[in-house]
Design a protein around this motif. Sequence first.
Motif, short mmCIF file in Angstrom:
data_model
loop_
_atom_site.label_atom_id
_atom_site.label_comp_id
_atom_site.label_asym_id
_atom_site.label_seq_id
_atom_site.Cartn_x
_atom_site.Cartn_y
_atom_site.Cartn_z
N MET A 15 80.40 -25.60 -43.73
CA MET A 15 80.16 -27.22 -43.54
C MET A 15 81.21 -27.71 -42.55
N SER A 16 82.17 -26.59 -42.58
CA SER A 16 83.21 -27.03 -41.43
C SER A 16 83.22 -26.06 -40.29
N SER A 17 82.16 -25.28 -40.06
CA SER A 17 81.91 -24.33 -39.12
C SER A 17 81.40 -24.91 -37.79
N GLY A 18 80.74 -26.18 -38.02
CA GLY A 18 80.13 -26.56 -36.90
C GLY A 18 78.59 -26.14 -36.52
N ILE A 19 78.22 -25.27 -37.41
CA ILE A 19 76.84 -24.70 -37.26
C ILE A 19 76.11 -25.65 -37.76
N LEU A 20 76.20 -26.25 -38.77
CA LEU A 20 75.55 -27.63 -39.41
C LEU A 20 76.42 -28.78 -38.52
N GLY A 21 75.45 -29.87 -38.69
CA GLY A 21 76.32 -30.99 -38.09
C GLY A 21 75.78 -31.38 -36.85
N LEU A 26 78.13 -28.45 -31.51
CA LEU A 26 78.02 -27.06 -31.39
C LEU A 26 77.81 -26.74 -29.91
N ARG A 27 77.24 -27.39 -29.19
CA ARG A 27 77.06 -27.05 -27.80
C ARG A 27 78.34 -27.31 -26.99
N ASN A 28 79.32 -28.00 -27.36
CA ASN A 28 80.37 -28.27 -26.52
C ASN A 28 81.50 -27.26 -27.19
N HIS A 29 81.44 -27.11 -28.28
CA HIS A 29 82.35 -26.15 -28.71
C HIS A 29 82.07 -24.47 -29.15
N SER A 30 80.57 -24.23 -28.90
CA SER A 30 80.39 -23.02 -29.58
C SER A 30 79.21 -22.43 -28.46
N LYS A 31 79.36 -21.12 -28.29
CA LYS A 31 78.40 -20.40 -27.50
C LYS A 31 77.20 -20.21 -28.32
N VAL A 32 76.08 -20.03 -27.83
CA VAL A 32 74.89 -19.87 -28.27
C VAL A 32 74.86 -18.36 -29.04
N THR A 33 75.32 -17.46 -28.37
CA THR A 33 75.42 -15.85 -28.84
C THR A 33 76.94 -15.57 -28.31
N GLU A 34 77.38 -14.71 -29.05
CA GLU A 34 78.54 -13.68 -28.57
C GLU A 34 78.14 -12.41 -28.50
N PHE A 35 77.36 -11.91 -27.50
CA PHE A 35 76.77 -10.60 -27.48
C PHE A 35 77.46 -9.50 -27.44
N SER A 70 76.34 -13.76 -35.06
CA SER A 70 74.92 -14.33 -35.37
C SER A 70 74.55 -15.35 -34.18
N VAL A 71 73.39 -15.41 -33.67
CA VAL A 71 72.74 -16.33 -32.72
C VAL A 71 73.05 -17.61 -33.55
N LYS A 72 73.42 -18.65 -32.66
CA LYS A 72 73.23 -19.90 -33.41
C LYS A 72 72.19 -20.86 -32.94
N GLY A 74 70.62 -23.10 -34.14
CA GLY A 74 70.57 -24.54 -34.03
C GLY A 74 71.32 -25.25 -32.85
N HIS A 75 71.67 -24.31 -31.96
CA HIS A 75 72.50 -24.82 -30.62
C HIS A 75 71.27 -25.27 -29.76
N PRO A 76 71.61 -26.46 -28.92
CA PRO A 76 70.63 -27.13 -28.22
C PRO A 76 70.26 -25.85 -27.05
N MET A 77 71.09 -25.11 -26.67
CA MET A 77 70.62 -23.95 -25.55
C MET A 77 70.08 -22.95 -26.18
N PHE A 78 69.74 -22.81 -27.31
CA PHE A 78 68.69 -21.80 -27.92
C PHE A 78 67.24 -22.12 -27.62
N LEU A 79 66.67 -21.93 -26.52
CA LEU A 79 65.45 -22.27 -26.05
C LEU A 79 64.56 -21.00 -25.78
N ASN A 80 64.74 -20.02 -26.86
CA ASN A 80 64.31 -18.52 -26.76
C ASN A 80 63.14 -18.26 -27.37
N GLN A 81 62.91 -18.90 -28.57
CA GLN A 81 61.97 -18.58 -29.57
C GLN A 81 61.11 -19.75 -29.96
#
Lengths: 486, 486
Positions: A15-21, A26-35, A70-72, A74-81
């Motif tokens: 709940m505090s990870s920013g993955i939800l919410g 998420l876009r401002n604070h997190s990468k879509v993926t850390e490959f 893991s790939v996020k 729910g990130h707005p820049m996940f435009l892959n699938q």
Amino acid sequence: MEDIEFLERVVKRVMSSGILGNPKDLRNHSKVTEFVDPEDLKRKLDLEILDEPASNEELLGLCEDVMRYSVKTGHPMFLNQLYHGLDGYCVAGAWLTDVLNTSQSTYEISPVFTVMETFVIRHIINNFIGWDDGEGIFSPGGSVANMYAMFVARHKALPDVKTKGLRGFPQLVAFVSEDGHYSTTKTANWLGIGTDNLVIIKVDDRGRMVPEDLDRSCKEAKQQGKLPFYVCATAGSTVLGSFDPLHQIADICQKHDLWFHVDAAWGGTVLLSRSHRHLMDGVNRADSVTWDFHKMPGLSLYCSVFLTKWTGMLYECNSSCAEYLFQEDKHYDGAYDTGEKSVQCGRKVDVLKLYLAWRGRGQIGMEQLVNHAFNMAQYFFEKIKHTKGFKLVLPEFQFTNICFWYVPPSLQGKEHTPDFWDQLSTIAPKLKEKMTKQGTMMIAYQPLSSKSFPNFFRLIVHCLPSLSKEDMDFIVTELQRLAEDL
Amino acid sequence: MEDIEFLERVVKRVMSSGILGNPKDLRNHSKVTEFVDPEDLKRKLDLEILDEPASNEELLGLCEDVMRYSVKTGHPMFLNQLYHGLDGYCVAGAWLTDVLNTSQSTYEISPVFTVMETFVIRHIINNFIGWDDGEGIFSPGGSVANMYAMFVARHKALPDVKTKGLRGFPQLVAFVSEDGHYSTTKTANWLGIGTDNLVIIKVDDRGRMVPEDLDRSCKEAKQQGKLPFYVCATAGSTVLGSFDPLHQIADICQKHDLWFHVDAAWGGTVLLSRSHRHLMDGVNRADSVTWDFHKMPGLSLYCSVFLTKWTGMLYECNSSCAEYLFQEDKHYDGAYDTGEKSVQCGRKVDVLKLYLAWRGRGQIGMEQLVNHAFNMAQYFFEKIKHTKGFKLVLPEFQFTNICFWYVPPSLQGKEHTPDFWDQLSTIAPKLKEKMTKQGTMMIAYQPLSSKSFPNFFRLIVHCLPSLSKEDMDFIVTELQRLAEDL
């Protein structure tokens, strides 16, 4: 109760990870993926299962790594699938489902979900597909739903195959377009029909099945003494997002007595919008439909329905009268049990996720989500049409798949010789590698054999309420930035 | 962010509901089920989906009803099915999976879970099945895993069926025992082999496949010019919990060149215990195995693995080279992608649930769970052996399925005439109705055609750490109470 304490800590962390919410956060604070390369990731994750229990601290550390790498989606820049997360109503439904952990096989063990599944399927059939009657079942993904379709069609064409097998019957022939999903090929293999007996029908310049070619292929199969029985039309093709002409295909199916299936796994969601449902005009003439709510509406996997207008067929095809589940002397009407309709035995509940999202947003809210996705996709389409370096694959907007080549500075203005195309084909993989490694966005690329197109990007716009024109602008400038030195 | 606020409230409600937490509390404070007839339940639930969004209050009210009328499968008195909830580690894994919402098709979109799935499958294969090499895949339930088995076997017997279909090849014949799971029948239908070509092999007095009958049936099929190709042995049968003699069956498979599949969906979990794994001696000689971790270990659906010792076969059977997913110019080694091994396209992650439970309890903890289930089942078996009114179906304890008739006061001491059996057959449905309506416990009943047994109870003991002798005693006295007036 170490395990429950662990669960509580995981929930707090999630709940505090920013993955939800708010996806914007998420876009401002997190990468879509850390490959990380597969072998490196294996080294980073210490997966060994020991004799002794791991402490909750250790396990939480592992969960941190699971989240981090893991790939996020729910990130707005996940435009892959074709799928995408994350709807809070749906997550609530998923979590409740996990806790109530039951199977949809009988009413006895799944009373609420049996009633709810029946209700939702009826709602979809009557109000969106347009059949008066019919039935359906939630299935673990669109591929399995498409397998149900060909299976039911096979049973209708040759009911004795259930007991006698395919040997000794005429050779069945099925049809799908060049741009149809590969699950139809897998199905032809699994069901014993053979991939050679799946005839691939041509598509037009926009990726839509050519009805005349279907008609011709069907006649040809008959002339060869074979038995054409099944057409899979596509509503929202995987790459180009094309919608096959359903009315024309229905006419041909009627003429040749073929089962008419519409694979609307990706495109079905247009039916939720009064502005866009015309793309599927004629779906009411189908014998069966696949529709994945875990795709465009952004619900979590699986949320896929198989629907057929032939009430009773699923039971007729699948029933095997397991006496340990479907006793005839139950204290309630066993006709409510759905297990005999399924190829599965235990069947996880998928309906609550859809139900809560639909009810939580209301029909109007769902429609707005779809319209917003179209608007954003169309905005992006129009924008890149007039932006240097972008080259559209299709001349006109048709759905929320936007396919384009990015022509980097070194190739801009060059003549479109075979050599140009060869070089252009290497650009998408290079850009994909860069965006993935930098983690700023993920867009799929692929070639398209049916059109001999070399690698191009396919950007997928989903039902994501927060998606904005600024997001779409960002994609353009980010691609330009990544391609600067190419 | 109405949806996230809703999710937070649902979580709070779930955590305080008693559904999670100490199962003893659940037993003391909650019914297993609050049974309502289907039509009544429809009226109680107001399911209509309106144009306008429902408020979070309304939705929460609905979730209360969902919880209230759903069966509490984590309740110690849910003894009804081969599955059972609820492990806190597993729920944490399930919830995290729902939030990270991704598909197992490529490494790119599922890096952590691809590595984890490969690791866990290798762990199971090397340390529990006993193969040096092999591969596997998580599948949506044991029935689909069993379908993988016959499919892979069909491909090995007749690889050209993939392209040409079954027509024109010799008639394939498969074998399963009378007490084997009905998924093998469904599979024979789906794969085009035909249920008539699934030969049903006799079982002995304990419900185990009779190897001599398998050998004889196999010869007979050959004499008829057919092609026997597949045997499904059962490790832990659905009703009696029998284990087929794997070594003897392996010998016959070797002799006749048949694929040897072990359906250990229910029984596989004995492999986790050094005391009980002998029940599956010979499993290392199998070509493939199904094992459901959502059954005995109490993880949430689905957690089912299909395993085969033939590395590369899943790819060979299933690959269809979808160019939009499995590009050949990826920036990492595409061999890590697991999608081509699957019949599905999008494939939900199931491995994290198992991984966290296994790691959280340690191998020793998992073993203790299994041993405890055996101990409780054996305690119950011995107890009812000497309790008036209970009549065991099998003379000796064999697994954690305990099958028995309850002979009510009115029938006690009567001669076992056909009329006695007819009357006894009506008792289990009556008791089941009473226990369900009072909500004190749930135990399945069924007849068993293979032995001409009329309705009897099948009580299932799972891996539930809190299960105690007092719980087992309660079942006995509760059955006596319910049957008082029968």
